[in-house]
Write a protein that holds these residues in place. Structure first.
Motif, PDB file in Angstrom:
ATOM      1  N   ILE A 145       0.861  -1.178   0.000  1.00 24.20           N
ATOM      2  CA  ILE A 145       0.000   0.000   0.000  1.00 24.20           C
ATOM      3  C   ILE A 145       0.898   1.228   0.000  1.00 24.20           C
ATOM      4  O   ILE A 145       1.735   1.397   0.889  1.00 24.20           O
ATOM      5  CB  ILE A 145      -0.920  -0.001   1.231  1.00 24.20           C
ATOM      6  N   SER A 146       0.730   2.058  -1.021  1.00 32.43           N
ATOM      7  CA  SER A 146       1.573   3.232  -1.177  1.00 32.43           C
ATOM      8  C   SER A 146       0.757   4.512  -1.034  1.00 32.43           C
ATOM      9  O   SER A 146      -0.276   4.673  -1.678  1.00 32.43           O
ATOM     10  CB  SER A 146       2.260   3.213  -2.545  1.00 32.43           C
ATOM     11  N   ASN A 147       1.269   5.394  -0.215  1.00 37.26           N
ATOM     12  CA  ASN A 147       0.654   6.701  -0.015  1.00 37.26           C
ATOM     13  C   ASN A 147       1.235   7.662  -1.051  1.00 37.26           C
ATOM     14  O   ASN A 147       2.416   7.996  -0.995  1.00 37.26           O
ATOM     15  CB  ASN A 147       0.945   7.182   1.409  1.00 37.26           C
ATOM     16  N   GLN A 148       0.437   8.035  -2.021  1.00 40.95           N
ATOM     17  CA  GLN A 148       0.725   9.051  -3.037  1.00 40.95           C
ATOM     18  C   GLN A 148       1.618   8.625  -4.201  1.00 40.95           C
ATOM     19  O   GLN A 148       1.431   9.080  -5.305  1.00 40.95           O
ATOM     20  CB  GLN A 148       1.332  10.317  -2.413  1.00 40.95           C
ATOM     21  N   TRP A 149       2.594   7.776  -3.989  1.00 42.64           N
ATOM     22  CA  TRP A 149       3.577   7.462  -5.020  1.00 42.64           C
ATOM     23  C   TRP A 149       3.276   6.117  -5.669  1.00 42.64           C
ATOM     24  O   TRP A 149       2.852   5.181  -5.009  1.00 42.64           O
ATOM     25  CB  TRP A 149       4.987   7.449  -4.427  1.00 42.64           C
ATOM     26  N   THR A 150       3.554   6.018  -6.976  1.00 42.31           N
ATOM     27  CA  THR A 150       3.303   4.769  -7.697  1.00 42.31           C
ATOM     28  C   THR A 150       4.619   4.071  -8.029  1.00 42.31           C
ATOM     29  O   THR A 150       5.667   4.705  -8.102  1.00 42.31           O
ATOM     30  CB  THR A 150       2.546   5.027  -9.016  1.00 42.31           C
ATOM     31  N   PHE A 151       4.518   2.765  -8.240  1.00 46.01           N
ATOM     32  CA  PHE A 151       5.656   2.000  -8.722  1.00 46.01           C
ATOM     33  C   PHE A 151       5.710   2.138 -10.234  1.00 46.01           C
ATOM     34  O   PHE A 151       4.670   2.180 -10.887  1.00 46.01           O
ATOM     35  CB  PHE A 151       5.523   0.528  -8.310  1.00 46.01           C
ATOM     36  N   PRO A 152       6.905   2.182 -10.818  1.00 45.07           N
ATOM     37  CA  PRO A 152       7.013   2.457 -12.253  1.00 45.07           C
ATOM     38  C   PRO A 152       6.430   1.376 -13.168  1.00 45.07           C
ATOM     39  O   PRO A 152       5.882   1.705 -14.214  1.00 45.07           O
ATOM     40  CB  PRO A 152       8.514   2.621 -12.497  1.00 45.07           C
ATOM     41  N   LYS A 153       6.494   0.103 -12.782  1.00 49.56           N
ATOM     42  CA  LYS A 153       6.053  -0.965 -13.678  1.00 49.56           C
ATOM     43  C   LYS A 153       4.784  -1.667 -13.223  1.00 49.56           C
ATOM     44  O   LYS A 153       4.072  -2.234 -14.031  1.00 49.56           O
ATOM     45  CB  LYS A 153       7.165  -1.996 -13.855  1.00 49.56           C
ATOM     46  N   TRP A 154       4.504  -1.676 -11.960  1.00 46.95           N
ATOM     47  CA  TRP A 154       3.350  -2.404 -11.443  1.00 46.95           C
ATOM     48  C   TRP A 154       2.057  -1.663 -11.725  1.00 46.95           C
ATOM     49  O   TRP A 154       2.013  -0.442 -11.756  1.00 46.95           O
ATOM     50  CB  TRP A 154       3.446  -2.589  -9.939  1.00 46.95           C
ATOM     51  N   LYS A 155       1.009  -2.424 -11.880  1.00 49.30           N
ATOM     52  CA  LYS A 155      -0.339  -1.870 -12.016  1.00 49.30           C
ATOM     53  C   LYS A 155      -1.040  -2.035 -10.664  1.00 49.30           C
ATOM     54  O   LYS A 155      -1.067  -3.127 -10.120  1.00 49.30           O
ATOM     55  CB  LYS A 155      -1.128  -2.618 -13.099  1.00 49.30           C
ATOM     56  N   HIS A 156      -1.591  -0.968 -10.172  1.00 52.24           N
ATOM     57  CA  HIS A 156      -2.288  -1.061  -8.887  1.00 52.24           C
ATOM     58  C   HIS A 156      -3.642  -1.752  -9.095  1.00 52.24           C
ATOM     59  O   HIS A 156      -4.248  -1.665 -10.154  1.00 52.24           O
ATOM     60  CB  HIS A 156      -2.454   0.310  -8.239  1.00 52.24           C
ATOM     61  N   SER A 157      -4.088  -2.451  -8.066  1.00 52.83           N
ATOM     62  CA  SER A 157      -5.375  -3.127  -8.122  1.00 52.83           C
ATOM     63  C   SER A 157      -6.489  -2.242  -7.583  1.00 52.83           C
ATOM     64  O   SER A 157      -7.665  -2.480  -7.852  1.00 52.83           O
ATOM     65  CB  SER A 157      -5.335  -4.444  -7.335  1.00 52.83           C
ATOM     66  N   LYS A 158      -6.099  -1.219  -6.824  1.00 59.06           N
ATOM     67  CA  LYS A 158      -7.093  -0.316  -6.244  1.00 59.06           C
ATOM     68  C   LYS A 158      -6.443   1.045  -6.032  1.00 59.06           C
ATOM     69  O   LYS A 158      -5.256   1.136  -5.730  1.00 59.06           O
ATOM     70  CB  LYS A 158      -7.569  -0.894  -4.908  1.00 59.06           C
ATOM     71  N   TYR A 159      -7.259   2.077  -6.195  1.00 57.95           N
ATOM     72  CA  TYR A 159      -6.808   3.437  -5.923  1.00 57.95           C
ATOM     73  C   TYR A 159      -7.956   4.174  -5.243  1.00 57.95           C
ATOM     74  O   TYR A 159      -9.080   4.181  -5.742  1.00 57.95           O
ATOM     75  CB  TYR A 159      -6.427   4.174  -7.209  1.00 57.95           C
ATOM     76  N   GLU A 160      -7.678   4.747  -4.081  1.00 57.11           N
ATOM     77  CA  GLU A 160      -8.676   5.545  -3.378  1.00 57.11           C
ATOM     78  C   GLU A 160      -8.012   6.731  -2.716  1.00 57.11           C
ATOM     79  O   GLU A 160      -7.160   6.564  -1.842  1.00 57.11           O
ATOM     80  CB  GLU A 160      -9.402   4.711  -2.315  1.00 57.11           C
ATOM     81  N   LYS A 161      -8.377   7.913  -3.144  1.00 56.79           N
ATOM     82  CA  LYS A 161      -7.958   9.164  -2.499  1.00 56.79           C
ATOM     83  C   LYS A 161      -6.455   9.236  -2.231  1.00 56.79           C
ATOM     84  O   LYS A 161      -6.013   9.511  -1.120  1.00 56.79           O
ATOM     85  CB  LYS A 161      -8.743   9.373  -1.212  1.00 56.79           C
ATOM     86  N   GLY A 162      -5.656   8.954  -3.246  1.00 59.78           N
ATOM     87  CA  GLY A 162      -4.208   9.062  -3.118  1.00 59.78           C
ATOM     88  C   GLY A 162      -3.512   7.837  -2.576  1.00 59.78           C
ATOM     89  O   GLY A 162      -2.295   7.834  -2.414  1.00 59.78           O
ATOM     90  N   ILE A 163      -4.257   6.778  -2.313  1.00 58.29           N
ATOM     91  CA  ILE A 163      -3.672   5.550  -1.776  1.00 58.29           C
ATOM     92  C   ILE A 163      -3.772   4.454  -2.836  1.00 58.29           C
ATOM     93  O   ILE A 163      -4.848   4.181  -3.365  1.00 58.29           O
ATOM     94  CB  ILE A 163      -4.400   5.098  -0.484  1.00 58.29           C
TER      95      ILE A 163
END
Length: 174
Positions: A145-163
């Motif tokens: 779980i990342s607060n604000q920042w994304t990983f360059p290659k991974w696709k997130h499974s969920k995004y809510e309000k900056g998380i």
């Protein structure tokens, strides 16, 4: 004159402990997560039973404390000795001794393979290196779980309000 010298020494100490050391060790400056972001991180983690969490660059321990309050064992890795001390005071104040743990250690040197939930609030330049480390170490079924920042290659499974939530089955080992 002495007041000015003391103020300059305090400023220099602050810069060294909270800016220079973190950047030189490939991490973020001390920028505590907002209360609403911590709450959202706990919510999207969908905590189950006896999971174990780790916060990478745990600062004052607020994320570790929030996860421990939900009944799981929570660990934090922090390199700043003043923040480690502050975290331990905060944990004791919350009555979470034995549930919340702060390790005075760089998360780059920590083995993350035992954790079910990893939380991060890092900066862009650290996320690429962190993505590689986590890919090698994270166990199946674990979440990041990342607060604000994304990983360059991974696709997130969920995004809510900056998380952002990343699940181990959605990214390959490097």
């Amino acid at each position: 004159m002495w007041v000015l010298i003391i103020l300059l020494l305090l400023l220099l100490t602050y810069l060294i402990l909270f800016w220079i050391i973190p950047f030189s060790l490939n991490g973020a400056i001390y920028d505590p997560s907002r209360k609403k972001d911590v709450e959202k991180m706990v919510e999207v983690a969908e905590i189950k039973g006896n999971e174990v969490s780790a916060d990478l660059g745990s600062g004052d321990g607020r994320v570790v404390i929030a996860f421990a309050k939900k009944g799981i064992q929570a660990h934090g890795f922090e390199i700043n000795p003043l923040l480690v001390l502050l975290s331990k005071i905060n944990i004791r104040r919350e009555g979470l001794k034995g549930k919340a743990f702060i390790h005075w250690k760089s998360f780059w040197k920590a083995d993350l393979s035992r954790y079910d939930i990893i939380t991060v609030f890092q900066v862009d330049f650290a996320m690429n290196k962190l993505e590689k480390k986590i890919s090698k170490e994270l166990k199946p079924g674990a979440k990041v779980i990342s607060n604000q920042w994304t990983f360059p290659k991974w696709k997130h499974s969920k995004y809510e309000k900056g998380i952002y939530v990343y699940e181990s089955e959605n990214y390959p080992a490097s």
